[in-house]
Structures are given as structure tokens and as C-alpha cells.
Design an enzyme around this catalytic site. Sequence first.
Site, mmCIF file in Angstrom:
data_model
loop_
_atom_site.group_PDB
_atom_site.id
_atom_site.type_symbol
_atom_site.label_atom_id
_atom_site.label_comp_id
_atom_site.label_asym_id
_atom_site.label_seq_id
_atom_site.Cartn_x
_atom_site.Cartn_y
_atom_site.Cartn_z
ATOM 1 N N ARG A 47 -4.436 10.755 -15.789
ATOM 2 C CA ARG A 47 -4.641 9.307 -15.227
ATOM 3 C C ARG A 47 -5.594 8.539 -16.397
ATOM 4 O O ARG A 47 -6.381 9.210 -17.069
ATOM 5 C CB ARG A 47 -5.375 9.277 -14.064
ATOM 6 C CG ARG A 47 -5.324 7.781 -13.453
ATOM 7 C CD ARG A 47 -6.101 7.739 -12.167
ATOM 8 N NE ARG A 47 -6.291 6.204 -11.773
ATOM 9 C CZ ARG A 47 -7.155 5.885 -10.919
ATOM 10 N NH1 ARG A 47 -8.283 6.770 -10.436
ATOM 11 N NH2 ARG A 47 -7.583 4.569 -10.589
ATOM 12 N N HIS A 48 -5.414 7.237 -16.463
ATOM 13 C CA HIS A 48 -6.049 6.465 -17.611
ATOM 14 C C HIS A 48 -7.590 6.564 -17.000
ATOM 15 O O HIS A 48 -7.811 6.800 -16.116
ATOM 16 C CB HIS A 48 -5.662 5.050 -17.654
ATOM 17 C CG HIS A 48 -5.874 4.382 -16.298
ATOM 18 N ND1 HIS A 48 -6.968 3.789 -15.784
ATOM 19 C CD2 HIS A 48 -4.995 4.010 -15.493
ATOM 20 C CE1 HIS A 48 -7.149 3.048 -14.701
ATOM 21 N NE2 HIS A 48 -5.754 3.464 -14.345
ATOM 22 N N GLU A 84 1.928 1.375 -13.801
ATOM 23 C CA GLU A 84 1.572 1.645 -12.351
ATOM 24 C C GLU A 84 2.617 0.704 -11.314
ATOM 25 O O GLU A 84 3.313 0.137 -11.708
ATOM 26 C CB GLU A 84 0.108 1.092 -12.172
ATOM 27 C CG GLU A 84 -0.581 1.011 -10.866
ATOM 28 C CD GLU A 84 -0.440 2.375 -9.972
ATOM 29 O OE1 GLU A 84 0.443 2.995 -9.986
ATOM 30 O OE2 GLU A 84 -1.887 2.975 -9.854
ATOM 31 N N GLN A 98 -11.749 4.834 -16.828
ATOM 32 C CA GLN A 98 -12.287 3.864 -15.839
ATOM 33 C C GLN A 98 -12.048 2.332 -16.514
ATOM 34 O O GLN A 98 -12.557 2.152 -17.728
ATOM 35 C CB GLN A 98 -13.602 4.003 -15.451
ATOM 36 C CG GLN A 98 -14.175 2.996 -14.327
ATOM 37 C CD GLN A 98 -15.658 3.239 -14.075
ATOM 38 O OE1 GLN A 98 -16.552 2.823 -14.761
ATOM 39 N NE2 GLN A 98 -16.132 4.093 -13.168
ATOM 40 N N THR A 99 -11.809 1.498 -15.867
ATOM 41 C CA THR A 99 -11.828 -0.089 -16.137
ATOM 42 C C THR A 99 -12.893 -0.745 -15.308
ATOM 43 O O THR A 99 -13.352 -0.265 -14.277
ATOM 44 C CB THR A 99 -10.332 -0.729 -16.109
ATOM 45 O OG1 THR A 99 -10.155 -0.887 -14.495
ATOM 46 C CG2 THR A 99 -9.327 0.140 -16.465
ATOM 47 N N GLY A 138 -2.484 -2.509 -10.788
ATOM 48 C CA GLY A 138 -1.115 -2.420 -10.691
ATOM 49 C C GLY A 138 -0.508 -2.568 -11.925
ATOM 50 O O GLY A 138 -1.077 -2.679 -12.858
#
Length: 209
Positions: free
Chosen positions: A10-11, A84, A13-14, A24
Amino acid sequence: MKTKKIYLIRHGQTEYNLQGIVQGSGVDSDLNATGQRQAALFFDMYKSVKFDKIYTSKLKRSIQSVQRFIDAGIPVEHYSGLNEINWGSREGRKISEEDDAYYHELVRKWGEGEVDLPIEGGESPVMLQERQKPVLDKILSREEEKTVLICMHGRAMRAFLALMLNYHLKDMDKFEHTNLCLYELNYTGNMFTVDRYCDITHLKPMEEQ
């Protein structure tokens, strides 16, 4: 036999993750400083793996999470099929109490088998998985790519893992995730097995700081 090893992450943190804002497929956010650190730590641990190809969504947070591997010369392809899930009208806004209640009720219904139920203005899990399947088929068809790195998104990852492992979509929440977690899977030619589940060993240095 068309064996293959897949590293699925998974990517990182933003700021939207940090602030509880819905992302999304319609929100193209960047990694924040923590996300960049997570990506660097993942690269440091796995840079010796001889990846034949990288696959990401078309969203920046996914691409930025593996940019160091791309910069090292590993070929990459970006697919909207790995984006997403579309969270509809709630994308780009902070989760309210009402939104949180709606989300939990929606996930409950999905868990009871109503996986064709879409988010208001967005996608259903069935719609999500339908756009993922051609990407997975393409990856599996490329016999020369023995070791593959895929970077995508939380809910999308759950649906993708269900697809790979032949789980019903109603059981997709069995697959936990966190920012820059790793699932390591082996493909035998007709089925997948999981070697590592939501592994974050590479992020240990952040806990020690």
C-alpha cells in the site's frame, strides 16, 4: 510452470491520511514527509530484490511510494485499474460522524454479501474488482516477469487480494492494511499463497526514533 513472486504494498502516508480526509480514486494527493520516510525504508530493505517490473495505480501517492525503484531503472507501468475505490461524494472532505456511521454500515452490508452495493456517487466492490481483473490477468500472462512489485491503495488492495486468493469479496476485510505495509505472495501457476501478511518490519526504524 508460470511461477511468480509478487510484492504487494500500500502507498505511504499522505496528509489526507493523517487528517482523516477521504481520498479515493478522485483525490490525487502526494506523500507527506512520513510517507516519504516509509518509502525510503521500504526501498532500503528491498533494493536488493531483482524486480522485473513495477505496477502502480495512476495516482501520485502510489507512484511516489516506489519512485526510488523506478529511479534505479526498474521498468514501470501505471494502470487506473489499480486506483483506489471511488468513494463518491465524500472524497476530499474530512470524515464527519455521519460519514463514519455511513461507512461502517456500508462495510457491514458488504461483509454480509451485498458487494454490488455502491458507495453513494461511487463504486461498489464488484465494480472495483471488475477493473482490477484485466490488470491481474496481464501481470500473470507475462511469464518473463518472475518478480513483480505492485503499489496500490487500502480498499483496492483488499479487493485485489480477495481476487488473487479466490476469497469472496464479502471477506475482503480479512486483509488488514496500513501505510506502506507489504503482502508477499507466490504464484504457483494456478494459485497464490501468502508468505507475508501486512508486514511492516521495514518500518521498525521509525518506531525506534
